[in-house]
Design a protein around this motif. Structure first.
Motif, PDB file in Angstrom:
ATOM      1  N   ASP A 191      -7.139 -24.063  -7.660  1.00 44.86           N
ATOM      2  CA  ASP A 191      -8.448 -24.583  -7.262  1.00 44.86           C
ATOM      3  C   ASP A 191      -9.086 -23.759  -6.153  1.00 44.86           C
ATOM      4  OD1 ASP A 191      -8.118 -26.654  -9.060  1.00 44.86           O
ATOM      5  OD2 ASP A 191      -7.196 -27.981  -7.567  1.00 44.86           O
ATOM      6  N   VAL A 192      -8.295 -22.970  -5.449  1.00 44.49           N
ATOM      7  CA  VAL A 192      -8.794 -22.178  -4.330  1.00 44.49           C
ATOM      8  C   VAL A 192      -9.530 -20.957  -4.874  1.00 44.49           C
ATOM      9  CG1 VAL A 192      -8.116 -20.882  -2.278  1.00 44.49           C
ATOM     10  CG2 VAL A 192      -6.886 -22.968  -2.905  1.00 44.49           C
ATOM     11  N   GLU A 193     -10.640 -20.625  -4.247  1.00 46.42           N
ATOM     12  CA  GLU A 193     -11.429 -19.457  -4.650  1.00 46.42           C
ATOM     13  C   GLU A 193     -10.615 -18.182  -4.442  1.00 46.42           C
ATOM     14  OE1 GLU A 193     -14.832 -19.157  -5.537  1.00 46.42           O
ATOM     15  OE2 GLU A 193     -15.017 -21.315  -5.752  1.00 46.42           O
ATOM     16  N   PRO A 194     -10.647 -17.252  -5.382  1.00 47.08           N
ATOM     17  CA  PRO A 194      -9.918 -15.988  -5.177  1.00 47.08           C
ATOM     18  C   PRO A 194     -10.571 -15.166  -4.062  1.00 47.08           C
ATOM     19  CG  PRO A 194     -11.229 -15.895  -7.164  1.00 47.08           C
ATOM     20  CD  PRO A 194     -11.322 -17.303  -6.650  1.00 47.08           C
ATOM     21  N   ARG A 195      -9.736 -14.414  -3.350  1.00 42.06           N
ATOM     22  CA  ARG A 195     -10.255 -13.573  -2.273  1.00 42.06           C
ATOM     23  C   ARG A 195     -11.028 -12.406  -2.870  1.00 42.06           C
ATOM     24  NH1 ARG A 195      -6.367 -10.025   0.446  1.00 42.06           N
ATOM     25  NH2 ARG A 195      -7.817  -8.398   0.042  1.00 42.06           N
ATOM     26  N   ILE A 196     -12.217 -12.180  -2.367  1.00 44.97           N
ATOM     27  CA  ILE A 196     -13.064 -11.105  -2.865  1.00 44.97           C
ATOM     28  C   ILE A 196     -12.765  -9.833  -2.083  1.00 44.97           C
ATOM     29  CG2 ILE A 196     -15.434 -10.329  -3.166  1.00 44.97           C
ATOM     30  CD1 ILE A 196     -16.236 -13.272  -3.385  1.00 44.97           C
ATOM     31  N   GLU A 197     -12.457  -8.760  -2.821  1.00 45.85           N
ATOM     32  CA  GLU A 197     -12.165  -7.490  -2.164  1.00 45.85           C
ATOM     33  C   GLU A 197     -13.477  -6.772  -1.846  1.00 45.85           C
ATOM     34  OE1 GLU A 197      -9.384  -5.029  -4.149  1.00 45.85           O
ATOM     35  OE2 GLU A 197      -8.225  -6.736  -4.858  1.00 45.85           O
ATOM     36  N   PRO A 198     -13.487  -6.009  -0.781  1.00 51.90           N
ATOM     37  CA  PRO A 198     -14.692  -5.252  -0.446  1.00 51.90           C
ATOM     38  C   PRO A 198     -15.035  -4.250  -1.545  1.00 51.90           C
ATOM     39  CG  PRO A 198     -13.077  -5.147   1.343  1.00 51.90           C
ATOM     40  CD  PRO A 198     -12.428  -5.843   0.199  1.00 51.90           C
ATOM     41  N   ALA A 199     -16.296  -3.971  -1.683  1.00 51.59           N
ATOM     42  CA  ALA A 199     -16.766  -3.056  -2.724  1.00 51.59           C
ATOM     43  C   ALA A 199     -16.184  -1.663  -2.544  1.00 51.59           C
ATOM     44  CB  ALA A 199     -18.291  -2.999  -2.714  1.00 51.59           C
ATOM     45  N   LYS A 200     -15.946  -1.264  -1.318  1.00 48.96           N
ATOM     46  CA  LYS A 200     -15.414   0.070  -1.051  1.00 48.96           C
ATOM     47  C   LYS A 200     -14.013   0.216  -1.650  1.00 48.96           C
ATOM     48  CE  LYS A 200     -15.062   3.341   2.743  1.00 48.96           C
ATOM     49  NZ  LYS A 200     -15.242   3.535   4.183  1.00 48.96           N
ATOM     50  N   THR A 201     -13.197  -0.846  -1.536  1.00 47.32           N
ATOM     51  CA  THR A 201     -11.856  -0.819  -2.103  1.00 47.32           C
ATOM     52  C   THR A 201     -11.927  -0.762  -3.622  1.00 47.32           C
ATOM     53  OG1 THR A 201     -11.055  -2.135  -0.256  1.00 47.32           O
ATOM     54  CG2 THR A 201      -9.661  -2.041  -2.188  1.00 47.32           C
ATOM     55  N   ASN A 202     -12.801  -1.575  -4.201  1.00 47.07           N
ATOM     56  CA  ASN A 202     -12.952  -1.580  -5.655  1.00 47.07           C
ATOM     57  C   ASN A 202     -13.419  -0.224  -6.161  1.00 47.07           C
ATOM     58  OD1 ASN A 202     -12.183  -4.252  -5.858  1.00 47.07           O
ATOM     59  ND2 ASN A 202     -14.276  -5.023  -5.809  1.00 47.07           N
ATOM     60  N   LEU A 203     -14.321   0.402  -5.435  1.00 47.20           N
ATOM     61  CA  LEU A 203     -14.838   1.709  -5.837  1.00 47.20           C
ATOM     62  C   LEU A 203     -13.743   2.772  -5.776  1.00 47.20           C
ATOM     63  CD1 LEU A 203     -17.245   3.369  -6.737  1.00 47.20           C
ATOM     64  CD2 LEU A 203     -17.852   3.661  -4.348  1.00 47.20           C
ATOM     65  N   SER A 204     -12.937   2.722  -4.739  1.00 47.48           N
ATOM     66  CA  SER A 204     -11.864   3.719  -4.639  1.00 47.48           C
ATOM     67  C   SER A 204     -10.822   3.506  -5.734  1.00 47.48           C
ATOM     68  CB  SER A 204     -11.214   3.676  -3.261  1.00 47.48           C
ATOM     69  OG  SER A 204     -10.532   2.471  -3.062  1.00 47.48           O
ATOM     70  N   LYS A 205     -10.532   2.259  -6.074  1.00 45.57           N
ATOM     71  CA  LYS A 205      -9.613   1.987  -7.185  1.00 45.57           C
ATOM     72  C   LYS A 205     -10.196   2.506  -8.496  1.00 45.57           C
ATOM     73  CE  LYS A 205      -7.374  -2.119  -5.327  1.00 45.57           C
ATOM     74  NZ  LYS A 205      -7.180  -3.566  -5.514  1.00 45.57           N
ATOM     75  N   ARG A 206     -11.479   2.298  -8.702  1.00 42.61           N
ATOM     76  CA  ARG A 206     -12.138   2.753  -9.925  1.00 42.61           C
ATOM     77  C   ARG A 206     -12.104   4.273 -10.016  1.00 42.61           C
ATOM     78  NH1 ARG A 206     -12.770   1.532 -14.970  1.00 42.61           N
ATOM     79  NH2 ARG A 206     -13.818   3.339 -15.738  1.00 42.61           N
ATOM     80  N   ARG A 207     -12.343   4.953  -8.894  1.00 39.13           N
ATOM     81  CA  ARG A 207     -12.296   6.414  -8.889  1.00 39.13           C
ATOM     82  C   ARG A 207     -10.901   6.921  -9.216  1.00 39.13           C
ATOM     83  NH1 ARG A 207     -15.951   7.348  -3.567  1.00 39.13           N
ATOM     84  NH2 ARG A 207     -17.969   7.274  -4.584  1.00 39.13           N
ATOM     85  N   THR A 208      -9.884   6.249  -8.672  1.00 43.18           N
ATOM     86  CA  THR A 208      -8.504   6.631  -8.959  1.00 43.18           C
ATOM     87  C   THR A 208      -8.211   6.494 -10.446  1.00 43.18           C
ATOM     88  OG1 THR A 208      -7.820   5.910  -6.761  1.00 43.18           O
ATOM     89  CG2 THR A 208      -6.090   6.142  -8.413  1.00 43.18           C
ATOM     90  N   ILE A 209      -8.623   5.390 -11.026  1.00 43.96           N
ATOM     91  CA  ILE A 209      -8.413   5.166 -12.469  1.00 43.96           C
ATOM     92  C   ILE A 209      -9.157   6.208 -13.285  1.00 43.96           C
ATOM     93  CG2 ILE A 209      -8.892   3.570 -14.370  1.00 43.96           C
ATOM     94  CD1 ILE A 209      -8.379   1.291 -12.339  1.00 43.96           C
ATOM     95  N   ASP A 210     -10.405   6.480 -12.911  1.00 48.12           N
ATOM     96  CA  ASP A 210     -11.194   7.491 -13.625  1.00 48.12           C
ATOM     97  C   ASP A 210     -10.534   8.860 -13.557  1.00 48.12           C
ATOM     98  OD1 ASP A 210     -13.091   5.664 -14.402  1.00 48.12           O
ATOM     99  OD2 ASP A 210     -14.532   6.190 -12.833  1.00 48.12           O
ATOM    100  N   ASN A 211      -9.996   9.206 -12.387  1.00 51.98           N
ATOM    101  CA  ASN A 211      -9.331  10.501 -12.236  1.00 51.98           C
ATOM    102  C   ASN A 211      -8.086  10.581 -13.109  1.00 51.98           C
ATOM    103  OD1 ASN A 211     -11.249  11.414 -10.449  1.00 51.98           O
ATOM    104  ND2 ASN A 211     -10.081  10.856  -8.635  1.00 51.98           N
ATOM    105  N   LEU A 212      -7.309   9.509 -13.163  1.00 48.11           N
ATOM    106  CA  LEU A 212      -6.113   9.502 -14.000  1.00 48.11           C
ATOM    107  C   LEU A 212      -6.469   9.623 -15.486  1.00 48.11           C
ATOM    108  CD1 LEU A 212      -4.011   6.733 -12.208  1.00 48.11           C
ATOM    109  CD2 LEU A 212      -3.521   9.180 -12.296  1.00 48.11           C
ATOM    110  N   LEU A 213      -7.518   8.926 -15.902  1.00 44.83           N
ATOM    111  CA  LEU A 213      -7.938   9.007 -17.298  1.00 44.83           C
ATOM    112  C   LEU A 213      -8.444  10.405 -17.646  1.00 44.83           C
ATOM    113  CD1 LEU A 213      -9.765   5.584 -17.706  1.00 44.83           C
ATOM    114  CD2 LEU A 213      -7.560   6.248 -18.680  1.00 44.83           C
TER     115      LEU A 213
END
Length: 58
Positions: A20-42
């Motif tokens: 029932d507890v709201e999930p913690r929202i990660e900062p956009a900067k963290t999400n962007l860096s994760k996305r870049r890492t995934i894109d680089n691996l692909l």
């Protein structure tokens, strides 16, 4: 259907679970860096596949 107004008893004392507890929202900067890492691996996998498929006997 009944037209009589009845007092409804509502049980508001239910336990709060972790679902029932709201999930913690990660900062956009963290999400962007994760996305870049995934894109680089692909991209690296794609390039490795192209190198493996390249015909060197031209």
């Amino acid at each position: 259907m009944s037209t009589d107004k009845e007092d409804l008893v509502v049980d508001d004392d239910f336990p709060i679970t972790e679902e029932d507890v709201e999930p913690r929202i990660e900062p956009a900067k963290t999400n962007l860096s994760k996305r870049r890492t995934i894109d680089n691996l692909l991209e690296e996998r794609r390039l490795q596949r192209q190198l493996a498929d390249f015909d060197y006997d031209l």
